[in-house]
Design a protein around this motif. Structure first.
Motif, PDB file in Angstrom:
ATOM      1  N   ARG A 237      40.452  50.203  44.804  1.00 39.78           N
ATOM      2  CA  ARG A 237      41.458  48.839  45.032  1.00 39.78           C
ATOM      3  C   ARG A 237      40.769  47.642  44.596  1.00 39.78           C
ATOM      4  NH1 ARG A 237      45.171  49.835  48.287  1.00 39.78           N
ATOM      5  NH2 ARG A 237      44.751  48.435  49.189  1.00 39.78           N
ATOM      6  N   LEU A 238      40.444  47.662  46.289  1.00 39.30           N
ATOM      7  CA  LEU A 238      40.078  46.707  45.961  1.00 39.30           C
ATOM      8  C   LEU A 238      38.281  45.953  45.083  1.00 39.30           C
ATOM      9  CD1 LEU A 238      41.533  45.927  48.385  1.00 39.30           C
ATOM     10  CD2 LEU A 238      39.582  45.439  50.147  1.00 39.30           C
ATOM     11  N   ARG A 239      38.076  46.775  44.711  1.00 39.56           N
ATOM     12  CA  ARG A 239      37.059  47.015  44.196  1.00 39.56           C
ATOM     13  C   ARG A 239      37.287  47.133  42.369  1.00 39.56           C
ATOM     14  NH1 ARG A 239      31.950  50.095  42.673  1.00 39.56           N
ATOM     15  NH2 ARG A 239      31.813  50.644  40.795  1.00 39.56           N
ATOM     16  N   ARG A 240      38.092  47.453  42.008  1.00 40.43           N
ATOM     17  CA  ARG A 240      38.533  46.984  40.936  1.00 40.43           C
ATOM     18  C   ARG A 240      39.268  45.588  40.630  1.00 40.43           C
ATOM     19  NH1 ARG A 240      41.822  50.736  41.037  1.00 40.43           N
ATOM     20  NH2 ARG A 240      43.639  50.280  41.528  1.00 40.43           N
ATOM     21  N   ASN A 241      40.331  44.968  41.887  1.00 39.92           N
ATOM     22  CA  ASN A 241      40.613  43.880  41.361  1.00 39.92           C
ATOM     23  C   ASN A 241      39.541  42.923  41.609  1.00 39.92           C
ATOM     24  OD1 ASN A 241      43.317  45.151  40.725  1.00 39.92           O
ATOM     25  ND2 ASN A 241      43.764  45.047  42.994  1.00 39.92           N
ATOM     26  N   GLY A 242      39.364  43.544  42.921  1.00 40.57           N
ATOM     27  CA  GLY A 242      38.101  41.903  43.133  1.00 40.57           C
ATOM     28  C   GLY A 242      36.946  42.093  41.353  1.00 40.57           C
ATOM     29  N   ARG A 243      36.556  42.833  40.838  1.00 33.55           N
ATOM     30  CA  ARG A 243      36.313  42.423  39.690  1.00 33.55           C
ATOM     31  C   ARG A 243      36.609  41.741  38.967  1.00 33.55           C
ATOM     32  NH1 ARG A 243      33.212  47.358  37.260  1.00 33.55           N
ATOM     33  NH2 ARG A 243      31.732  45.626  36.268  1.00 33.55           N
ATOM     34  N   GLU A 244      37.808  42.115  38.794  1.00 33.72           N
ATOM     35  CA  GLU A 244      38.698  40.906  37.632  1.00 33.72           C
ATOM     36  C   GLU A 244      38.328  40.172  38.364  1.00 33.72           C
ATOM     37  OE1 GLU A 244      40.692  40.774  34.415  1.00 33.72           O
ATOM     38  OE2 GLU A 244      39.475  42.658  35.048  1.00 33.72           O
ATOM     39  N   LEU A 245      38.852  39.657  39.228  1.00 31.85           N
ATOM     40  CA  LEU A 245      38.908  38.480  39.454  1.00 31.85           C
ATOM     41  C   LEU A 245      38.076  37.724  39.845  1.00 31.85           C
ATOM     42  CD1 LEU A 245      41.185  36.315  41.243  1.00 31.85           C
ATOM     43  CD2 LEU A 245      39.348  36.762  43.561  1.00 31.85           C
ATOM     44  N   ALA A 246      36.704  38.508  40.511  1.00 29.80           N
ATOM     45  CA  ALA A 246      35.401  37.136  39.707  1.00 29.80           C
ATOM     46  C   ALA A 246      35.106  37.334  37.999  1.00 29.80           C
ATOM     47  CB  ALA A 246      34.469  38.315  40.066  1.00 29.80           C
TER      48      ALA A 246
END
Length: 454
Positions: free
Chosen positions: A322-331
Motif C-alpha cells: 500500500r505504501l509503495r503504491r501510494n508513495g509512487r503515485e504521490l511522487a
C-alpha cells in the motif's frame, strides 16, 4: 537533492530553447559534472582550484561579455555574495534567489533541539541576512507551498514561486520478494543527517533489533564513513558514498528517514517513493509533500512509535504494498520531471518569456588506435579546459591495448567501437556522420588543449 533539482531546471531551460551559462562556485568532481552540462549545450565554467576569488572573477568576465535576462542563484549566501556584482555590471538582469530550503528555519530548529544559545544566536544572524537577501531579489523560489507560506509571514519578497524537488519515477522497480534490511541515504556534511542517524541507532534500532535480531541497516552517503567513524552499532554498516542508488534501494525492505530537524522538501523522501521503496520518517521529514501517515508513508516522532512502524513494514506485506503504491503515485503527482518542468517554465516566463539565443555546439571528433596514454591525456585536457558547449565523439579502431575498457568507463562521451581497424578516413567519416554539433573539430589524439582553445 538540491543539485539534482538544479540540474533538471537547467535541462528544462535548455529544452525550452534558452541559452544557459552555468558558473560553479565549487564542489567535488567538477570536471565530470561540467561535461554533463556541456553535453546539454550549456556554457559552463568550473573554476575548480581558484576558490571564491576565481569564481568572482569569472562572473565578472561573463557579465562583461553578454547581456543576461535572468540570474538564477542557488542558496541565500550565494545571492548575498554575487547579487551586488550582477546589479553593478548588469542592472537590467532579473535576480531570482533559489532558497533550496529556508536555512534560518532549519538552524532555528536545530538550536531548539540542542537547547544551544550559541546555535540560536547563529540562527538569528542567518535569519536577518537571509531574509534581507530575499527581499532585495526580484523573485524567490522555494520548494513547497508550506515554505512559501512561512516566507510570506517572515518577509516581504517581491515575488515568491514554488519549484519542488525533481525525481525520475522508476517504471518497474523490483517487487517485495528478496528484499531485506533497512536503508538510509544522505550527505553527512548536512548536520541533520548525522543527528538523525545517531538518534535512530541509539533510540530506535535497539527496539527493532529486539524483535528482529537478524535485521541489518545500511547507511549510505557522502562523508558518512568519516562522520560516523567513532560510532559503533550492532547490525549497522556504514557504506559511504555510492555512485548510484538503485542497487541499494532495490535490496532494502524499507527506507528510514529519522530527521529531527531541517527545512524544505527532503530529497531522500522523494527518491525513496519514486523508486517504489516504502519508508518511515518523522513529521519533519514528511513536511511540504502532503504525506498522509499510513497512506503514503509511516510518520512517527518518538522512538517507540518509529520502531513499531519499521517492524510493521518488515512484517506486513499488505502495508508494504500500500505504501509503495501510494508513495509512487504521490511522487508522480508532485515530483515528476514533467510536473516540475512546468513549474520552472512559469518562474522564468516572469521576465521576457522569449527563448534566449544559444551558442552553437561543437562536435569534437577523436580517433584512437592503440593510443591509450595519448587518448587519455587528450580527453582529460579537453574536459578540463573546454567551457564552450561541446560533445566528444571517440572512434576506437579495434584497439588491443586496453583503450576500449578505458573509453567504456567514461561517462558523457559518445563512443564508436569498431571491432577492426577501419583506417583513418573510415573512422573519421564515422565520427562526422555521428556529429550533432553546429561545428565539427577533428582533433588528433596526441593533442593537449589549454584554456580558451575552442
Amino acid at each position: 537533492s538540491g543539485s539534482l533539482r538544479t540540474f533538471e531546471i537547467v535541462k528544462a531551460l535548455r529544452a525550452a530553447g534558452h541559452h544557459v551559462t552555468f558558473v560553479s562556485h565549487g564542489g567535488k568532481d567538477q570536471e565530470q559534472y561540467a561535461f554533463a552540462l556541456q553535453q546539454l549545450g550549456v556554457e559552463t565554467y568550473a573554476p575548480n582550484l581558484g576558490g571564491m576569488q576565481a569564481c568572482t572573477d569569472k562572473v565578472r568576465e561573463v557579465l562583461s561579455q553578454l547581456r543576461y535576462d535572468v540570474a538564477f542563484l542557488s542558496f541565500w549566501d550565494i545571492v548575498e555574495e554575487y547579487a551586488p556584482i550582477i546589479r553593478e555590471l548588469s542592472p537590467a538582469t532579473e535576480i531570482i534567489a533559489d532558497s533550496v530550503d529556508l536555512h534560518y528555519l532549519r538552524e532555528a530548529r536545530g538550536a531548539e533541539l540542542e537547547k544551544s544559545a550559541t546555535l540560536a544566536d547563529r540562527a538569528k544572524d542567518t535569519r536577518k541576512r537571509e531574509l534581507a537577501v530575499y527581499e532585495a531579489s526580484d523573485a524567490v523560489v522555494v520548494v513547497s507551498e508550506q515554505e512559501k507560506t512561512q516566507l510570506e509571514q517572515d518577509a516581504r519578497p517581491k515575488r515568491i514561486e514554488v519549484v519542488g524537488n525533481i525525481h525520475r519515477i522508476r517504471a518497474n522497480p523490483p517487487g517485495i520478494d528478496g528484499r531485506d534490511g533497512l536503508f538510509f541515504v544522505g550527505n553527512f556534511q548536512h548536520p541533520p543527517n548525522a543527528d538523525g542517524v545517531r538518534w535512530f541507532c541509539n533510540e530506535v534500532w535497539p527496539l527493532v533489533r529486539k524483535k528482529h535480531p537478524a535485521i541489518e541497516f545500511r547507511v549510505v552517503g557522502y562523508q558518512s564513513k568519516q562522520t560516523l567513524a567513532s560510532d559503533r552499532w550492532d547490525g549497522v554498516e556504514v557504506v559511504g558514498h555510492v555512485p548510484h542508488l538503485d542497487a541499494e534501494m532495490d535490496r532494502a525492505r524499507a527506507m528510514v528517514a529519522p530527521l529531527r530537524y531541517g527545512a524544505g522538501v527532503k530529497g531522500k523522501i522523494g527518491e525513496s517513493m519514486s523508486a517504489g521503496l516504502p519508508l518511515v520518517t518523522t513529521s519533519v521529514g514528511a513536511e511540504g509533500m502532503g504525506i498522509e501517515d499510513g497512506r503514503d508513508a509511516f510518520v512517527a516522532d518518538d522512538p517507540v512509535a518509529f520502531a513499531e512502524a519499521v517492524c510493521r513494514l518488515v512484517e506486513d506485506d499488505e502495508a508494504w504494498q500500500r505504501l509503495r503504491r501510494n508513495g509512487r503515485e504521490l511522487a508522480r503527482r508532485l515530483l515528476s520531471v514533467q510536473e516540475v518542468r512546468g513549474e520552472a517554465a512559469r518562474v522564468f516566463s516572469g521576465s521576457s518569456g522569449a527563448p534566449r539565443w544559444r551558442l552553437p555546439m561543437a562536435s569534437i571528433v577523436l580517433l584512437n588506435w592503440n593510443g591509450l596514454d595519448w587518448t587519455r591525456t587528450c580527453i582529460e585536457s579537453v574536459r578540463a579546459d573546454t567551457s564552450y558547449p561541446a560533445e566528444i565523439i571517440v572512434i576506437d579502431n579495434g584497439s588491443t591495448d586496453g583503450s576500449l575498457d578505458y573509453l567504456q568507463s567514461l561517462e558523457g562521451i559518445r563512443l564508436i567501437a569498431n571491432p577492426k581497424n577501419r583506417g583513418f578516413a573510415g573512422g573519421v567519416n564515422q565520427g562526422l556522420a555521428a556529429a550533432r554539433g553546429d561545428w565539427i573539430v577533428l582533433l588528433n589524439n596526441d593533442t593537449v588543449v589549454t584554456e580558451g582553445w575552442l
